[in-house]
Scaffold this motif. Sequence first.
Motif, PDB file in Angstrom:
ATOM      1  N   GLY A  48      32.679  35.916  44.289  1.00  0.00           N
ATOM      2  CA  GLY A  48      31.717  34.959  43.641  1.00  0.00           C
ATOM      3  C   GLY A  48      30.531  36.046  43.440  1.00  0.00           C
ATOM      4  N   PHE A  49      29.730  35.904  42.450  1.00  0.00           N
ATOM      5  CA  PHE A  49      28.527  36.774  42.208  1.00  0.00           C
ATOM      6  C   PHE A  49      27.559  36.777  43.582  1.00  0.00           C
ATOM      7  N   HIS A  50      27.217  35.640  43.973  1.00  0.00           N
ATOM      8  CA  HIS A  50      26.413  35.490  44.910  1.00  0.00           C
ATOM      9  C   HIS A  50      26.882  36.175  46.383  1.00  0.00           C
ATOM     10  N   ARG A  51      27.847  36.041  46.497  1.00  0.00           N
ATOM     11  CA  ARG A  51      28.441  36.476  47.883  1.00  0.00           C
ATOM     12  C   ARG A  51      28.989  37.750  47.933  1.00  0.00           C
ATOM     13  N   ALA A  52      28.960  38.264  46.549  1.00  0.00           N
ATOM     14  CA  ALA A  52      29.329  39.821  46.594  1.00  0.00           C
ATOM     15  C   ALA A  52      28.070  40.688  46.472  1.00  0.00           C
ATOM     16  N   SER A  53      27.657  41.077  47.846  1.00  0.00           N
ATOM     17  CA  SER A  53      26.461  41.867  47.747  1.00  0.00           C
ATOM     18  C   SER A  53      26.519  43.098  47.293  1.00  0.00           C
ATOM     19  N   MET A  54      25.440  44.011  47.086  1.00  0.00           N
ATOM     20  CA  MET A  54      25.750  45.214  46.727  1.00  0.00           C
ATOM     21  C   MET A  54      26.427  46.079  47.685  1.00  0.00           C
ATOM     22  N   ALA A  55      26.231  45.710  49.089  1.00  0.00           N
ATOM     23  CA  ALA A  55      26.827  46.302  50.156  1.00  0.00           C
ATOM     24  C   ALA A  55      28.430  46.016  49.912  1.00  0.00           C
ATOM     25  N   VAL A  56      28.860  45.012  49.815  1.00  0.00           N
ATOM     26  CA  VAL A  56      30.365  44.650  49.361  1.00  0.00           C
ATOM     27  C   VAL A  56      30.798  45.282  48.391  1.00  0.00           C
ATOM     28  N   VAL A  57      30.087  45.596  47.275  1.00  0.00           N
ATOM     29  CA  VAL A  57      30.477  46.315  46.059  1.00  0.00           C
ATOM     30  C   VAL A  57      30.424  47.635  46.204  1.00  0.00           C
ATOM     31  N   ILE A 124      37.484  33.578  36.277  1.00  0.00           N
ATOM     32  CA  ILE A 124      36.356  33.594  37.143  1.00  0.00           C
ATOM     33  C   ILE A 124      35.177  34.261  36.845  1.00  0.00           C
ATOM     34  N   LEU A 125      35.395  35.482  36.703  1.00  0.00           N
ATOM     35  CA  LEU A 125      34.122  36.337  36.214  1.00  0.00           C
ATOM     36  C   LEU A 125      33.478  35.799  35.047  1.00  0.00           C
ATOM     37  N   MET A 126      33.891  35.242  34.029  1.00  0.00           N
ATOM     38  CA  MET A 126      33.403  34.704  32.739  1.00  0.00           C
ATOM     39  C   MET A 126      32.591  33.622  33.276  1.00  0.00           C
ATOM     40  N   LEU A 127      33.067  32.692  34.040  1.00  0.00           N
ATOM     41  CA  LEU A 127      32.325  31.716  34.575  1.00  0.00           C
ATOM     42  C   LEU A 127      31.206  32.209  35.273  1.00  0.00           C
ATOM     43  N   GLU A 128      31.174  33.113  36.334  1.00  0.00           N
ATOM     44  CA  GLU A 128      30.180  33.493  36.836  1.00  0.00           C
ATOM     45  C   GLU A 128      29.089  34.025  35.888  1.00  0.00           C
ATOM     46  N   ALA A 129      29.512  34.725  35.047  1.00  0.00           N
ATOM     47  CA  ALA A 129      28.569  35.463  34.115  1.00  0.00           C
ATOM     48  C   ALA A 129      27.738  34.522  33.224  1.00  0.00           C
ATOM     49  N   THR A 130      28.648  33.372  32.986  1.00  0.00           N
ATOM     50  CA  THR A 130      27.880  32.386  32.091  1.00  0.00           C
ATOM     51  C   THR A 130      26.887  31.682  32.864  1.00  0.00           C
ATOM     52  N   GLY A 187      40.508  29.675  30.223  1.00  0.00           N
ATOM     53  CA  GLY A 187      40.169  30.259  31.479  1.00  0.00           C
ATOM     54  C   GLY A 187      40.012  29.213  32.447  1.00  0.00           C
ATOM     55  N   VAL A 188      39.061  28.159  31.874  1.00  0.00           N
ATOM     56  CA  VAL A 188      38.724  27.247  32.796  1.00  0.00           C
ATOM     57  C   VAL A 188      40.005  26.265  33.238  1.00  0.00           C
ATOM     58  N   ARG A 189      40.789  25.978  32.324  1.00  0.00           N
ATOM     59  CA  ARG A 189      42.132  25.023  32.583  1.00  0.00           C
ATOM     60  C   ARG A 189      42.835  25.727  33.459  1.00  0.00           C
ATOM     61  N   GLY A 190      43.186  27.038  33.683  1.00  0.00           N
ATOM     62  CA  GLY A 190      43.819  27.995  34.323  1.00  0.00           C
ATOM     63  C   GLY A 190      43.554  27.592  36.005  1.00  0.00           C
ATOM     64  N   ILE A 191      42.235  27.491  36.083  1.00  0.00           N
ATOM     65  CA  ILE A 191      41.909  27.015  37.315  1.00  0.00           C
ATOM     66  C   ILE A 191      41.953  25.633  37.750  1.00  0.00           C
ATOM     67  N   ARG A 192      41.525  24.854  36.734  1.00  0.00           N
ATOM     68  CA  ARG A 192      41.678  23.441  37.096  1.00  0.00           C
ATOM     69  C   ARG A 192      43.231  22.872  37.312  1.00  0.00           C
TER      70      ARG A 192
END
Length: 219
Positions: A48-57, A124-130, A187-192
Amino acid sequence: MSDPTLDDDTRPKSNSNNHEGLSEKEKRALLRRTQILDAATDCFVEYGFHRASMAVVAKAAAMSPGHIYHYFESKEDIIAAIIERSLEEFYENTDSIQSADELIAGILEQLENKIACNKSCHPILMLEATAEASRHPELASVVQSVDRKIRERLMALLAGNRELDIEARRALEARVELVCVLFAGLGVRGIRNPDVDREALAEQLKVVITRLFAESCGH
């Protein structure tokens, strides 16, 4: 964050796969940026965007956080670059298309990739970006600019050399928008609903898309 806005009739110029005309220094910088974007994409999808810190990246990219900041100002800047790269990839995928029939075949292929939840689709990335775009106006500008240019490209390919009157243009714009809705929704349906019958869904999509653009193809 870099300015994402492109002139209306201008395609992306910084193609990550095109090193022609670049100096060795520019090539190395482009490869580094690609390395960071690939690593960040994997991290944003996994954590996820918030848990992936710059250190993780940075760890995933095998470089220091300080090195990453040499190329990107922030995580928002990275995700903006990832979104812009999707536009470059879209143009690459449509470069060889010569007719509306070929475009429809390409759309169906990409929709089937979405159904299969291929990693390259990154729902998932597109959902995070949105989600991030809803909180950051600059990132929202990137998302909206890329979306607009994809729709304009689809319109141009489907209309071909025909002059469209107002009603015909409105109808085609609505069809293009519906295709975008299908891409986002799958994309969403693939997750749900990960247990969906993908083969049956793909067959029905072929029917829907073919009928949707039958008039555009002149059938």
